[in-house]
Design an enzyme around this catalytic site. Structure first.
Site, mmCIF file in Angstrom:
data_model
loop_
_atom_site.group_PDB
_atom_site.id
_atom_site.type_symbol
_atom_site.label_atom_id
_atom_site.label_comp_id
_atom_site.label_asym_id
_atom_site.label_seq_id
_atom_site.Cartn_x
_atom_site.Cartn_y
_atom_site.Cartn_z
ATOM 1 C CE LYS A 16 -53.330 21.821 -41.778
ATOM 2 N NZ LYS A 16 -52.871 20.502 -42.254
ATOM 3 C CE1 TYR A 56 -57.809 18.258 -41.626
ATOM 4 C CE2 TYR A 56 -57.362 18.640 -39.309
ATOM 5 C CZ TYR A 56 -57.131 18.931 -40.637
ATOM 6 O OH TYR A 56 -56.213 19.891 -40.982
ATOM 7 C CG PHE A 64 -53.087 10.491 -41.358
ATOM 8 C CD1 PHE A 64 -53.919 11.598 -41.336
ATOM 9 C CD2 PHE A 64 -53.069 9.688 -42.492
ATOM 10 C CE1 PHE A 64 -54.726 11.896 -42.424
ATOM 11 C CE2 PHE A 64 -53.878 9.981 -43.591
ATOM 12 C CZ PHE A 64 -54.709 11.094 -43.547
ATOM 13 N NE ARG A 92 -56.874 21.625 -52.496
ATOM 14 C CZ ARG A 92 -56.726 20.872 -51.416
ATOM 15 N NH1 ARG A 92 -56.929 21.390 -50.213
ATOM 16 N NH2 ARG A 92 -56.335 19.636 -51.515
ATOM 17 C CG ASN A 119 -49.758 20.210 -44.239
ATOM 18 O OD1 ASN A 119 -50.432 20.715 -43.357
ATOM 19 N ND2 ASN A 119 -50.260 19.382 -45.127
ATOM 20 C CG HIS A 122 -57.481 22.785 -44.016
ATOM 21 N ND1 HIS A 122 -57.557 21.487 -44.471
ATOM 22 C CD2 HIS A 122 -58.707 23.330 -44.212
ATOM 23 C CE1 HIS A 122 -58.788 21.263 -44.908
ATOM 24 N NE2 HIS A 122 -59.505 22.369 -44.762
ATOM 25 C CD GLU A 133 -62.973 22.302 -44.945
ATOM 26 O OE1 GLU A 133 -62.441 23.280 -45.496
ATOM 27 O OE2 GLU A 133 -62.565 21.143 -45.110
HETATM 28 P P1 CMP Z 1 -54.994 19.146 -44.688
HETATM 29 O O1 CMP Z 1 -55.019 19.878 -45.975
HETATM 30 O O2 CMP Z 1 -55.274 19.927 -43.443
HETATM 31 O O3 CMP Z 1 -56.032 17.932 -44.766
HETATM 32 C C1 CMP Z 1 -55.850 16.714 -44.101
HETATM 33 C C2 CMP Z 1 -54.540 16.651 -43.411
HETATM 34 O O4 CMP Z 1 -54.134 15.363 -43.053
HETATM 35 C C3 CMP Z 1 -53.458 17.123 -44.360
HETATM 36 O O5 CMP Z 1 -53.553 18.508 -44.539
HETATM 37 C C4 CMP Z 1 -52.206 16.637 -43.674
HETATM 38 O O6 CMP Z 1 -51.735 17.551 -42.709
HETATM 39 C C5 CMP Z 1 -52.731 15.394 -42.970
HETATM 40 N N1 CMP Z 1 -52.214 14.198 -43.623
HETATM 41 C C6 CMP Z 1 -52.524 13.752 -44.845
HETATM 42 N N2 CMP Z 1 -51.850 12.602 -45.100
HETATM 43 C C7 CMP Z 1 -51.127 12.351 -43.995
HETATM 44 C C8 CMP Z 1 -50.232 11.318 -43.645
HETATM 45 N N3 CMP Z 1 -49.960 10.326 -44.470
HETATM 46 N N4 CMP Z 1 -49.649 11.376 -42.432
HETATM 47 C C9 CMP Z 1 -49.946 12.383 -41.582
HETATM 48 N N5 CMP Z 1 -50.792 13.401 -41.861
HETATM 49 C C10 CMP Z 1 -51.365 13.370 -43.066
#
Ligand code: CMP
Length: 144
Positions: A16, A56, A64, A92, A119, A122, A133
């Site tokens: 990301k 998404y 969020f 994972r 984070n 993905h 995807e």
């Molecule tokens: P990802 O694995 O890309 O899939 C969905 C994304 O939503 C996840 O990683 C996080 O980056 C984001 N996400 C999930 N929960 C939250 C939250 N509570 N607040 C903000 N971002 C979130």
């Protein structure tokens, strides 16, 4: 004697915008190469809002969602397709829990992420999302 069954799969992985900005591309790729997975597609790209909202889509309506879309389009990502035995499940584990507070040390998020919203990485969470995807991010198809 039990025999291990081979389950060759493909998965979608994206580094990301915070991961590319923090120069963690090599660290992520190293993990997958160390596991001897095969790279089937890789590109540096800026995600359009339309693609981000499709990717998404399952989170639409969550508090969020708008921030998530704004963030994923805020800078370049590295989109990748990897292939290997049981790769979806193994990936994972390597990626670690979504919330960095819960991500184990040694996982990508456990070692590098400090925020649930930003984070680093993905990865597809199931064969169905992997297929969806990969088709979204690699409409041109993959190697091999
Ligand atoms: P990802 O694995 O890309 O899939 C969905 C994304 O939503 C996840 O990683 C996080 O980056 C984001 N996400 C999930 N929960 C939250 C939250 N509570 N607040 C903000 N971002 C979130």
């Amino acid at each position: 004697m039990s025999e291990e069954k081979s389950k060759i799969e493909r998965t979608f992985v994206a580094i990301k915008p915070d991961g590319t900005k923090r120069k963690l591309v090599n660290k992520v790729i190293e993990k997958f190469e160390n596991l001897n997975f095969d790279l089937k597609g890789l590109k540096l790209m800026t995600v359009t809002r339309e693609l981000a909202e499709k990717h998404y889509g399952e989170h639409k309506g969550k508090p969020f969602f708008d921030g998530l879309v704004d963030y994923i389009i805020s800078g370049p990502i590295v989109a990748m397709a990897w292939e290997g035995n049981s790769i979806i499940e193994i990936t994972r584990k390597v990626v670690g829990a979504t919330d960095p507070v819960k991500a184990a040390p040694g996982t990508i998020r456990g070692d590098f992420a400090i925020s649930i919203a930003e984070n680093i990485i993905h990865a597809s969470d199931s064969p169905e999302s992997s297929k969806r995807e990969l088709e979204l991010f690699f409409p041109e198809g993959l190697q091999g």
